[in-house]
Design an enzyme around this catalytic site. Sequence first.
Site, PDB file in Angstrom:
ATOM      1  N   CYS A   9       0.872  -1.170   0.000  1.00  0.00           N
ATOM      2  CA  CYS A   9       0.000   0.000   0.000  1.00  0.00           C
ATOM      3  C   CYS A   9       0.912   1.224   0.000  1.00  0.00           C
ATOM      4  O   CYS A   9       2.114   1.096  -0.207  1.00  0.00           O
ATOM      5  CB  CYS A   9      -0.992  -0.016   1.157  1.00  0.00           C
ATOM      6  SG  CYS A   9      -0.287   0.118   2.793  1.00  0.00           S
ATOM      7  N   CYS A  90      -3.966   1.359  -3.787  1.00  0.00           N
ATOM      8  CA  CYS A  90      -3.064   2.509  -3.933  1.00  0.00           C
ATOM      9  C   CYS A  90      -2.905   2.958  -5.383  1.00  0.00           C
ATOM     10  O   CYS A  90      -2.143   3.872  -5.668  1.00  0.00           O
ATOM     11  CB  CYS A  90      -1.709   2.220  -3.288  1.00  0.00           C
ATOM     12  SG  CYS A  90      -0.943   0.679  -3.768  1.00  0.00           S
ATOM     13  N   CYS A  94       1.316   2.394  -6.484  1.00  0.00           N
ATOM     14  CA  CYS A  94       1.914   1.080  -6.247  1.00  0.00           C
ATOM     15  C   CYS A  94       2.630   0.633  -7.509  1.00  0.00           C
ATOM     16  O   CYS A  94       1.992   0.307  -8.508  1.00  0.00           O
ATOM     17  CB  CYS A  94       0.847   0.043  -5.879  1.00  0.00           C
ATOM     18  SG  CYS A  94       0.275   0.177  -4.200  1.00  0.00           S
TER      19      CYS A  94
END
Length: 137
Positions: A9, A90, A94
């Site tokens: 995350c 995310c 990410c």
Amino acid sequence: MRKKILFVCVENSNRSQMAEGFARIAGGDSVEAHSAGSRPSGAINPKAIRFMRELGYDLSTHRSKSLDDIMPGNVNVNGIEFDVVVTMGCGDHCPWVPAKRREDWALPDPRDMDDDGYRAVRDEIGVRVRDLLASLA
């Protein structure tokens, strides 16, 4: 053979930390669980520690890590090839991490939620981790 799982995350202080904890609880010795953040906060959220403690897991021994801690220069540490990489809501924050399987769990960040909301996200993570582990067995 142990399954290697990475939960990612943004801050590595809430969702991915709890997922790592659940994977260690439910997977035991059959799982090598890691978590990391694309922009780690440097600390585990006290709520995450408190709400995982309710389930008997101590997140206070964890630390907020970056992907570079797990994969310096995008090279897998110790030749780790992940069986699964799970990103946790995310989006573009990410980065891509090599894995045999990838999943994105669009979970809200519970950081600013009240206790009931935080527990609901925690419990959803627990269900998803157990389902993931069952699918790898």
